[in-house]
Write an enzyme that holds these catalytic residues in place. Structure first.
Site, PDB file in Angstrom:
ATOM      1  N   ASP A 138       4.554  -5.963   3.158  1.00 50.18           N
ATOM      2  CA  ASP A 138       3.317  -6.035   3.920  1.00 50.18           C
ATOM      3  C   ASP A 138       2.451  -7.127   3.280  1.00 50.18           C
ATOM      4  O   ASP A 138       2.652  -8.306   3.552  1.00 50.18           O
ATOM      5  CB  ASP A 138       2.680  -4.641   3.859  1.00 50.18           C
ATOM      6  CG  ASP A 138       1.491  -4.465   4.788  1.00 50.18           C
ATOM      7  OD1 ASP A 138       1.487  -5.068   5.856  1.00 50.18           O
ATOM      8  OD2 ASP A 138       0.581  -3.703   4.434  1.00 50.18           O
ATOM      9  N   PHE A 187       1.296  -0.842  12.260  1.00 46.79           N
ATOM     10  CA  PHE A 187       1.748   0.162  11.298  1.00 46.79           C
ATOM     11  C   PHE A 187       2.961   0.881  11.874  1.00 46.79           C
ATOM     12  O   PHE A 187       2.902   1.471  12.942  1.00 46.79           O
ATOM     13  CB  PHE A 187       0.643   1.160  10.942  1.00 46.79           C
ATOM     14  CG  PHE A 187       1.006   1.983   9.745  1.00 46.79           C
ATOM     15  CD1 PHE A 187       0.778   1.497   8.467  1.00 46.79           C
ATOM     16  CD2 PHE A 187       1.636   3.213   9.888  1.00 46.79           C
ATOM     17  CE1 PHE A 187       1.153   2.230   7.341  1.00 46.79           C
ATOM     18  CE2 PHE A 187       2.020   3.946   8.772  1.00 46.79           C
ATOM     19  CZ  PHE A 187       1.774   3.452   7.496  1.00 46.79           C
TER      20      PHE A 187
HETATM   21  P1  IMP Z   1       2.530  -4.218   0.178  1.00 46.52           P
HETATM   22  O1  IMP Z   1       2.259  -4.097  -1.300  1.00 46.52           O
HETATM   23  O2  IMP Z   1       1.249  -4.430   0.943  1.00 46.52           O
HETATM   24  O3  IMP Z   1       3.548  -5.255   0.516  1.00 46.52           O
HETATM   25  O4  IMP Z   1       2.988  -2.784   0.665  1.00 46.52           O
HETATM   26  C1  IMP Z   1       4.294  -2.397   0.664  1.00 46.52           C
HETATM   27  C2  IMP Z   1       4.412  -0.907   0.827  1.00 46.52           C
HETATM   28  O5  IMP Z   1       3.404  -0.381   1.685  1.00 46.52           O
HETATM   29  C3  IMP Z   1       5.729  -0.583   1.472  1.00 46.52           C
HETATM   30  O6  IMP Z   1       6.750  -0.414   0.521  1.00 46.52           O
HETATM   31  C4  IMP Z   1       5.395   0.694   2.225  1.00 46.52           C
HETATM   32  O7  IMP Z   1       5.534   1.803   1.378  1.00 46.52           O
HETATM   33  C5  IMP Z   1       3.944   0.549   2.594  1.00 46.52           C
HETATM   34  N1  IMP Z   1       3.801   0.019   3.970  1.00 46.52           N
HETATM   35  C6  IMP Z   1       3.373  -1.197   4.347  1.00 46.52           C
HETATM   36  N2  IMP Z   1       3.346  -1.330   5.687  1.00 46.52           N
HETATM   37  C7  IMP Z   1       3.781  -0.164   6.179  1.00 46.52           C
HETATM   38  C8  IMP Z   1       3.990   0.326   7.522  1.00 46.52           C
HETATM   39  O8  IMP Z   1       3.773  -0.346   8.536  1.00 46.52           O
HETATM   40  N3  IMP Z   1       4.449   1.602   7.615  1.00 46.52           N
HETATM   41  C9  IMP Z   1       4.711   2.389   6.536  1.00 46.52           C
HETATM   42  N4  IMP Z   1       4.546   1.968   5.268  1.00 46.52           N
HETATM   43  C10 IMP Z   1       4.065   0.708   5.088  1.00 46.52           C
END
Ligand code: IMP
Ligand code: MG
Length: 217
Positions: A138, A187
């Site tokens: 994300d 999401f």
């Molecule tokens: P980042 O550090 O923002 O890249 O977040 C990564 C983590 O956030 C992922 O491993 C997921 O656990 C959670 N995450 C991010 N986007 C989503 C989504 O759309 N649905 C569910 N979990 C998400």
């Protein structure tokens, strides 16, 4: 062939499941539960067949790249478990698996990038060909932290395979060698991805139903 037991007998399910005209006990109740689970589902983004077909391709690509190497898959709990289990069965090269659990301090649907290791690896990654298996990237903050942490342990190589990525949301660049699907900034739930720990057991990836999306985002 694949259905034949050691004595050459054709393997059969233990109950009448699968036989014409017979239904497993509790089938009605099961359908009720499924409907309840699907209340959280908005639009289906990636159906089960598309998901599995892409995992077959990723498995072939990774197998070709890692022939003769010392592959260790590192899964990030909990979301990557489902992807990892399917991906691993598509690999034709020897490999080992291990898991890490990390937690970000962010809100329910947002990542803060402040990360805490809740469960560390059992296997020493020094000198290994490490492939981190992620469910979704994300902002990239979680993975970026994890990569810095793993680099310090001196693996021979360190790459990432992510089932999903949301390029629009990226706040920090992280090199991802293999990507399953690029998705829009929505999401998503299912196939390991949760909303408040639920919906991981959906066999497809769907957008969380609008009624459940927190206003904060
Ligand atoms: P980042 O550090 O923002 O890249 O977040 C990564 C983590 O956030 C992922 O491993 C997921 O656990 C959670 N995450 C991010 N986007 C989503 C989504 O759309 N649905 C569910 N979990 C998400
Ligand atoms: Mg995760």
């Amino acid at each position: 062939m694949g259905n034949t037991g050691p004595e050459g007998a054709v393997a059969r399910p233990a109950s009448g499941v699968g036989e014409a005209g017979l239904r497993p006990a509790g089938a009605e109740a099961g359908e009720g539960r499924e409907a309840e689970l699907e209340k959280g589902v908005g639009e289906i983004l990636i159906d089960e067949e598309t998901l599995q077909a892409r995992i077959v391709e990723l498995g072939a690509e990774i197998s070709a790249d890692y022939g003769g190497r010392d592959l260790l898959l590192v899964g990030v709990l909990k979301g990557a478990v489902f992807f990892m289990a399917d991906l691993m069965r598509e690999l034709t090269v020897p490999c080992e698996i291990d898991f890490m659990a990390i937690s970000s301090y962010g809100a329910a649907t947002d990542s803060s990038g402040v990360v805490r290791i809740l469960k560390d690896l059992d296997i020493n990654v020094a000198g290994r060909d490490v492939l981190v298996v992620e469910d979704i990237i994300d902002s990239g903050l979680t993975l970026s932290y994890l990569m810095r942490n793993l680099v310090a342990r001196k693996p021979a190589t360190l790459e990432v395979v992510a089932l999903l990525t949301k390029p629009e949301r990226r706040e920090i660049e992280v090199p991802v060698r293999y990507v399953g699907f690029e998705i829009p900034n929505r999401f998503v739930i299912g196939y390991g991805l949760d909303f408040a720990e639920r919906y991981r057991n959906l066999p497809y990836v769907a957008v969380l139903h609008a009624d459940l999306v927190p206003n904060a985002t």
